[in-house]
Design a protein around this motif. Structure first.
Motif, PDB file in Angstrom:
ATOM      1  N   ARG A  47       0.823  -1.206   0.000  1.00  0.00           N
ATOM      2  CA  ARG A  47       0.000   0.000   0.000  1.00  0.00           C
ATOM      3  C   ARG A  47       0.861   1.262   0.000  1.00  0.00           C
ATOM      4  NH1 ARG A  47      -5.137  -0.465   1.850  1.00  0.00           N
ATOM      5  NH2 ARG A  47      -4.907   1.259   3.279  1.00  0.00           N
ATOM      6  N   ASN A  50       1.830   2.452  -3.788  1.00  0.00           N
ATOM      7  CA  ASN A  50       0.979   3.384  -4.542  1.00  0.00           C
ATOM      8  C   ASN A  50       0.414   4.478  -3.630  1.00  0.00           C
ATOM      9  OD1 ASN A  50      -1.024   2.043  -3.206  1.00  0.00           O
ATOM     10  ND2 ASN A  50      -2.317   1.729  -5.007  1.00  0.00           N
ATOM     11  N   LEU A  52      -1.138   4.612  -0.872  1.00  0.00           N
ATOM     12  CA  LEU A  52      -2.360   4.539  -0.073  1.00  0.00           C
ATOM     13  C   LEU A  52      -1.987   4.767   1.391  1.00  0.00           C
ATOM     14  CD1 LEU A  52      -4.517   1.600  -1.526  1.00  0.00           C
ATOM     15  CD2 LEU A  52      -4.883   4.047  -1.758  1.00  0.00           C
ATOM     16  N   ALA A  85      -3.082  11.277  -6.841  1.00  0.00           N
ATOM     17  CA  ALA A  85      -4.013  10.533  -7.690  1.00  0.00           C
ATOM     18  C   ALA A  85      -3.435  10.384  -9.091  1.00  0.00           C
ATOM     19  CB  ALA A  85      -5.365  11.257  -7.732  1.00  0.00           C
ATOM     20  N   ARG A  88      -0.963   7.610  -9.265  1.00  0.00           N
ATOM     21  CA  ARG A  88      -1.508   6.254  -9.130  1.00  0.00           C
ATOM     22  C   ARG A  88      -2.079   5.720 -10.433  1.00  0.00           C
ATOM     23  NH1 ARG A  88      -4.268   8.400  -4.537  1.00  0.00           N
ATOM     24  NH2 ARG A  88      -3.025   8.127  -2.654  1.00  0.00           N
ATOM     25  N   ARG A  89      -2.270   6.602 -11.418  1.00  0.00           N
ATOM     26  CA  ARG A  89      -2.830   6.132 -12.698  1.00  0.00           C
ATOM     27  C   ARG A  89      -2.025   4.995 -13.302  1.00  0.00           C
ATOM     28  NH1 ARG A  89      -4.216  11.571 -16.166  1.00  0.00           N
ATOM     29  NH2 ARG A  89      -5.736  12.433 -14.727  1.00  0.00           N
ATOM     30  N   MET A  93      -3.971  -1.774  -8.805  1.00  0.00           N
ATOM     31  CA  MET A  93      -3.998  -2.510  -7.535  1.00  0.00           C
ATOM     32  C   MET A  93      -5.228  -3.406  -7.475  1.00  0.00           C
ATOM     33  SD  MET A  93      -3.359  -1.192  -3.690  1.00  0.00           S
ATOM     34  CE  MET A  93      -2.722  -2.352  -2.492  1.00  0.00           C
ATOM     35  N   PHE A  95      -7.365  -5.788  -4.704  1.00  0.00           N
ATOM     36  CA  PHE A  95      -7.525  -5.888  -3.258  1.00  0.00           C
ATOM     37  C   PHE A  95      -8.011  -7.270  -2.842  1.00  0.00           C
ATOM     38  CE2 PHE A  95      -8.062  -1.532  -4.569  1.00  0.00           C
ATOM     39  CZ  PHE A  95      -7.344  -0.810  -3.638  1.00  0.00           C
ATOM     40  N   ASN A  99     -13.392  -4.944  -3.772  1.00  0.00           N
ATOM     41  CA  ASN A  99     -13.749  -3.527  -3.794  1.00  0.00           C
ATOM     42  C   ASN A  99     -14.263  -3.050  -5.150  1.00  0.00           C
ATOM     43  OD1 ASN A  99     -12.917  -3.534  -1.180  1.00  0.00           O
ATOM     44  ND2 ASN A  99     -11.023  -2.406  -1.521  1.00  0.00           N
ATOM     45  N   LEU A 100     -15.056  -3.879  -5.810  1.00  0.00           N
ATOM     46  CA  LEU A 100     -15.724  -3.400  -7.024  1.00  0.00           C
ATOM     47  C   LEU A 100     -16.769  -2.373  -6.611  1.00  0.00           C
ATOM     48  CD1 LEU A 100     -16.291  -6.607  -9.174  1.00  0.00           C
ATOM     49  CD2 LEU A 100     -14.604  -4.803  -9.505  1.00  0.00           C
ATOM     50  N   GLY A 113     -12.343   4.029 -14.797  1.00  0.00           N
ATOM     51  CA  GLY A 113     -11.050   4.718 -14.765  1.00  0.00           C
ATOM     52  C   GLY A 113     -10.737   5.465 -16.056  1.00  0.00           C
ATOM     53  N   ARG A 161     -10.445  -4.140 -14.249  1.00  0.00           N
ATOM     54  CA  ARG A 161     -10.593  -2.713 -13.945  1.00  0.00           C
ATOM     55  C   ARG A 161      -9.223  -2.054 -13.783  1.00  0.00           C
ATOM     56  NH1 ARG A 161     -13.570  -0.924  -8.464  1.00  0.00           N
ATOM     57  NH2 ARG A 161     -11.816  -2.049  -7.552  1.00  0.00           N
ATOM     58  N   MET A 165      -6.487   0.816 -16.958  1.00  0.00           N
ATOM     59  CA  MET A 165      -5.681   2.044 -16.888  1.00  0.00           C
ATOM     60  C   MET A 165      -4.324   1.864 -17.568  1.00  0.00           C
ATOM     61  SD  MET A 165      -7.546   4.318 -15.435  1.00  0.00           S
ATOM     62  CE  MET A 165      -6.415   5.605 -14.886  1.00  0.00           C
TER      63      MET A 165
END
Lengths: 252, 267
Positions: A47, A50, A52, A85, A88-89, A93, A95, A99-100, A113, A161, A165
Motif C-alpha cells: 500500500r 501506490n 495509499l 491521484a 496512481r494512474r 492494484m 484488493f 472492492n468493485l 477509470g 478494472r 488504466m
C-alpha cells in the motif's frame, strides 16, 4: 534503473513499527511474491508503493518518480491528494476484498477509470473494456452487477478494472485470500497469464504454489523486515534462515 | 387413524371483538363529523379558492427551496465535519449545535426581525442594502426553515458517507481518481441509499413546517385559510381545505420518495 526501487522504507501505526527499513528492487517485467506470516507488513508495504499509506522514512521510486513526492529545486515536495491521484494512474492494484463499485455493472467498473480519470472517449473505452473482460473470461457477465457475481468472478473483474488504466505495475494484495477454495484457481490463472505477457507484478500471497511456478523472485518478510530473498527454488526449497524454514514447514 | 380425525382450526374471537370496537369508533366519529355544524359543501370551493391556490404555490416553493438549500449546505457541513482540518470540524459541530438546537419558529422570528438590530446588510467594498428590504417574510422563512434543516441534513449526509466501506475509496484512489471524483462517482451514489429515506421523511416535515411562516404573515396555506375565513368566518371549513392540500402534498412526496429509493436501491 529498476521499475520499483524501495530504500529504507519505514512505517509506524501509532507506536507499532510495521515496516522497519525495507529495501526492494523490482525490474521491469519481473514478478515478485511477498511471503511471510500475517502481521509481517507485506500488505502495508504494498500500500506504500501506490501511496495509499504515507511512509515515515525512506523512499520509494516507481519508474524514476518518487512516490508521494515531486522533485523540484533539489527538494522533495509532498504531493497534494490530487497530484498523488495522478501518480496512481500508472499503478494498478487488486484488493483482497475486490472492492468493485457495487452500483455499477462489471463493464462500467472496468470503464470507470479510463472514462472518469483519463477522460477518454466512451465508445473506444467500451471496446477495450469488453476485450479486457474477454481476457479474464467474463465478457458474458459485462452487464452483471458485482452482487450477481461469485467472488472469483468479482476478482477477475477487479483485475480487468486495474488493467484498463494500462498500468506499468500491478500490485496484488492477497487477491485469493477472500475466495472459496474452488474459486482460487480461476484468479491465479488470470494472474499467471498476465505474468507471461510481461506485466511487472508485486504479489502479496499465501499461495506458495503460485509463487513457485510464476514468481521470478520470492521475498520473505518477518516483522517488517526482509529476512530472505531469491529465486523460488532457492527460498522455497532451500531456505537458509530459520524463520523462513519455520514458516514454510507450517504452510507447505 | 389420525387422518380421519376432524381438524378444528384455531379460533380468534379476540380479533372479531377488536375489529368490532374499531368499526364502532370509526362509525361514531363519522357520525359526529356529519352531525357537526360544518358547511361541508363550502369546503371544495375553499380548496380551489384563488387565495388558497396562491398559498399552495408559496408553500411548495418555500418547502422545495428550503429543503434544496438545506441539502447543499448539509453536504458542505457534513464534509467539514469529516474533514482533517480541526477548525472546519469544530465549525461544523458548532453549526449543527446552534441551528438544530433552536426552535424553527424562534429562528424564523429572529430572521424576520433582523432589521431591528442591523439596519443594513453589507459586505465592505461590495454592497450595502437595507435589511428590511432584503429580509422579506419569504427570505426569513427560507432562512429559518432551511438553516435548521441543513443541520439535520449534515448529520444525515455524514451518516451516509460514513456508511460507505473504506475499500471503495481505496479502489477509487487506486485507479487514479481525485478526491472530488471519488466523492461524486463512488461514495455519494452509495451513500444515497442511507441518505434518501430520512431525507424524504424530513421533506415531509418541511412541507408541514412551512406553516410556521404564517406567524410572519407569509401567504402559505394556513395564512391563506385565515385570509379567506376572516371574510366569511367559516374557520373550520377553510382549515379543512388547507388540511386536504397538506395531505395531497405529503402523499405526493411519499410517492416520490418511494421511486427515489427504488432508483438508488440495492442491485
Amino acid at each position: 534503473m529498476a521499475l520499483v526501487e524501495a530504500v529504507g522504507v519505514r512505517k509506524s501505526f501509532g507506536h507499532t513499527e510495521v515496516l522497519r527499513g525495507i529495501d526492494l528492487e523490482v525490474e521491469r517485467g519481473e514478478v515478485v511474491c511477498l511471503l511471510g506470516p500475517s502481521g509481517a507488513g507485506k500488505s502495508t508495504f504494498l500500500r506504500c508503493v501506490n501511496h495509499l499509506e504515507t511512509i515515515d522514512a525512506g523512499r520509494i521510486w516507481v519508474d524514476g518518480v518518487p512516490v508521494g513526492f515531486r522533485a523540484a529545486h533539489g527538494k522533495l515536495h509532498e504531493l497534494r491528494e490530487r497530484e498523488a491521484a495522478h501518480q496512481r494512474r500508472d499503478i494498478g492494484m487488486v484488493f483482497q476484498r475486490f472492492n468493485l463499485f457495487p452500483h455499477r455493472t462489471a463493464l462500467e467498473n472496468v470503464m470507470e477509470g479510463p472514462v472518469q480519470v483519463l477522460r477518454r472517449d466512451r465508445a473506444e473505452v467500451r471496446a477495450e473494456a469488453l476485450a479486457l473482460l474477454e481476457r479474464v473470461g467474463l465478457v458474458e457477465k459485462a452487464g452483471a452487477y458485482p452482487a450477481q457475481l461469485s467472488g472469483g468472478q468479482q476478482q477477475r473483474v477487479a483485475i480487468a478494472r486495474a488493467l484498463a488504466m494500462k498500468p506499468k505495475l500491478m500490485l496484488f494484495d492477497e487477491p485469493t485470500s477472500a475466495l472459496d477454495p474452488e474459486l482460487v484457481g480461476e484468479v491465479l490463472d488470470v494472474m499467471t497469464s498476465l505474468a507471461r505477457d510481461g506485466m511487472t507484478m508485486i504479489v502479496v500471497t499465501h499461495e506458495i504454489g503460485f509463487a513457485r511456478s510464476v514468481a521470478d523472485r520470492v521475498v520473505f518478510l518477518v516483522d517488517g523486515a526482509v529476512v530472505e530473498s531469491g529465486t523460488p527454488a532457492a527460498v522455497l526449497d532451500n531456505p537458509q534462515q530459520p524463520r523462513t524454514q519455520q514458516f514454510l514447514a507450517k504452510v507447505l | 387413524m389420525a387422518s380421519e380425525l376432524e381438524v378444528v382450526p384455531l379460533r380468534h374471537p379476540g380479533r372479531w371483538i377488536s375489529a368490532a370496537i374499531v368499526a364502532l369508533v370509526v362509525a361514531g366519529l363519522g357520525w359526529a363529523m356529519a352531525e357537526a355544524q360544518i358547511q361541508w359543501e363550502d369546503v371544495p370551493g375553499f380548496f380551489t379558492h384563488p387565495v388558497m391556490l396562491e398559498g399552495l404555490l408559496n408553500t411548495i416553493v418555500l418547502a422545495v427551496a428550503a429543503q434544496g438549500g438545506a441539502i447543499v449546505l448539509g453536504i458542505v457541513v457534513a464534509l467539514m465535519r469529516l474533514s482533517a482540518n480541526p477548525v472546519a470540524r469544530w465549525f461544523a459541530v458548532g453549526y449543527i449545535w446552534l441551528f438544530r438546537g433552536l426552535p424553527v419558529l424562534l429562528q424564523i422570528l429572529i430572521w424576520f426581525n433582523l432589521a431591528l438590530v442591523f439596519k443594513n446588510i453589507s459586505v465592505p467594498m461590495l454592497f450595502t442594502v437595507p435589511t428590511n428590504v432584503v429580509m422579506t417574510a419569504f427570505v426569513a422563512a427560507l432562512l429559518g426553515l432551511g438553516l435548521n434543516e441543513s443541520a439535520y441534513m449534515a448529520e444525515i449526509v455524514r451518516a451516509g458517507l460514513s456508511s460507505v466501506d473504506a475499500g471503495q475509496t481505496e479502489a477509487a484512489k487506486s485507479i487514479g481518481m481525485t478526491p472530488l471524483t471519488t466523492l461524486r462517482r463512488v461514495v455519494l451514489p452509495q451513500a444515497m441509499r442511507v441518505i434518501i429515506p430520512p431525507t424524504g421523511n424530513n421533506f415531509i416535515n418541511m412541507i408541514k413546517g412551512t406553516s410556521m411562516a404564517s406567524v410572519i404573515a407569509f401567504l402559505e396555506l394556513i395564512h391563506a385559510a385565515n385570509n379567506i375565513s376572516s371574510r366569511n368566518l367559516e374557520i373550520m371549513e377553510t382549515l379543512f381545505a388547507a388540511a386536504a392540500w397538506y395531505l395531497v402534498l405529503v402523499s405526493l412526496a411519499s410517492v416520490g420518495q418511494h421511486y427515489l429509493e427504488r432508483a438508488y436501491g440495492p442491485r
